[in-house]
Design an enzyme around this catalytic site. Structure first.
Site, short mmCIF file in Angstrom:
data_model
loop_
_atom_site.label_atom_id
_atom_site.label_comp_id
_atom_site.label_asym_id
_atom_site.label_seq_id
_atom_site.Cartn_x
_atom_site.Cartn_y
_atom_site.Cartn_z
N GLN A 63 4.44 1.80 12.95
CA GLN A 63 4.84 0.86 11.99
C GLN A 63 5.36 1.03 10.38
O GLN A 63 6.39 1.00 10.53
CB GLN A 63 4.34 -0.45 12.13
CG GLN A 63 4.27 -1.07 11.13
CD GLN A 63 4.20 -2.83 12.75
OE1 GLN A 63 2.89 -2.86 12.92
NE2 GLN A 63 4.71 -4.06 10.91
N ASP A 64 4.91 1.79 9.59
CA ASP A 64 4.87 2.06 8.79
C ASP A 64 3.42 3.41 7.98
O ASP A 64 2.63 3.49 8.81
CB ASP A 64 4.99 1.22 7.26
CG ASP A 64 3.72 0.74 7.09
OD1 ASP A 64 2.74 0.68 7.23
OD2 ASP A 64 3.62 -0.24 6.01
N PRO A 65 4.00 4.23 7.18
CA PRO A 65 3.28 5.35 6.36
C PRO A 65 1.71 5.19 6.06
O PRO A 65 1.19 3.86 5.48
CB PRO A 65 4.03 6.16 5.94
CG PRO A 65 5.50 5.87 6.22
CD PRO A 65 5.29 4.33 6.31
#
Length: 230
Positions: free
Chosen positions: A69-71
């Site tokens: 999804q995101d870092p």
């Protein structure tokens, strides 16, 4: 972030994504990131690692796609590969569960680190759908434009060659299934490896062994999921 030589991007990816760098959303994304930096906000991963997934796994080398999804938003964690952290950083909980499934599925010893670089080097595209995040502020860059760029990456991969494996864990990753031509590829889905859901179907899904079996059936060298000791 332009398509010129200032951007370190693997040449085949650069050519395949050239038009995306000229889209209005990319100009807006560049301006958003510029303003965030100007405001003194710390952005992860470091600039040279934003495109690490693409640079580590050239388009022609892709065999397996894993979507995140995101870092990670903690210091020294994110390095541009989904689920992976830099050496010396504690293994995050979702990755602990990925390792548990590898042990159960393929009897692979659980490594002493959370760096998945060797997977990327073998052809596992470890792609977050959002490529940057503000420190200590999860999902802070979601909806800022990266999703258009990474959607196009998924489409390009699906179009480029047959017989790839897409591992889509959790609702967010599965929302991207529409971008994949399932007549050409193997798409495997399950719940997310997060501690909140792993015991509802991630542990026991057999995805790693099934991925390798599919690759071998199509004359493609399988992934060595074992990770080196660091």
């Amino acid at each position: 972030m332009t398509s010129d030589d200032r951007i370190k991007l693997e040449p085949i990816w650069k050519e395949a994504l050239r038009d995306e760098f000229e889209q209005p959303y990319m100009a807006q994304l560049r301006e958003f990131l510029r303003q965030e930096h100007a405001a003194g906000k710390e952005i992860y991963p470091p600039g040279p690692l934003i495109f690490n997934a693409l640079n580590s796994t050239p388009l022609n080398n892709v065999k397996v796609v894993i979507l995140g999804q995101d870092p990670y938003h903690g210091p020294n964690q994110a390095h541009g590969l989904c689920f992976s952290v830099q050496p010396g950083v504690p293994t995050p909980p979702s990755l602990v569960n990925i390792y548990k499934e590898l042990k159960r599925d393929l009897n692979i010893d659980i490594p002493n680190h959370g760096c998945l670089q060797s997977w990327a080097d073998q052809g596992v595209l470890l792609l977050n759908t959002t490529l940057t995040v503000e420190r200590a502020n999860a999902a802070s860059h979601a909806g800022k434009g990266w999703q258009h760029f990474t959607d196009r990456i998924i489409q390009v991969v699906s179009e480029h060659q047959p017989h790839l494996v897409f591992l889509l864990w959790g609702a967010h990753a599965q929302s991207k299934q529409k971008l994949v031509d399932a007549t050409k590829h193997l798409v495997l889905t399950s719940v997310h490896p997060s501690p909140l859901s792993a015991y509802k179907g991630f542990l026991g899904n057999g995805h790693f062994g099934r991925a390798n079996k599919y690759l071998e059936q199509n004359g493609i060298e399988p992934i060595d999921w074992r990770l080196p000791v660091l």
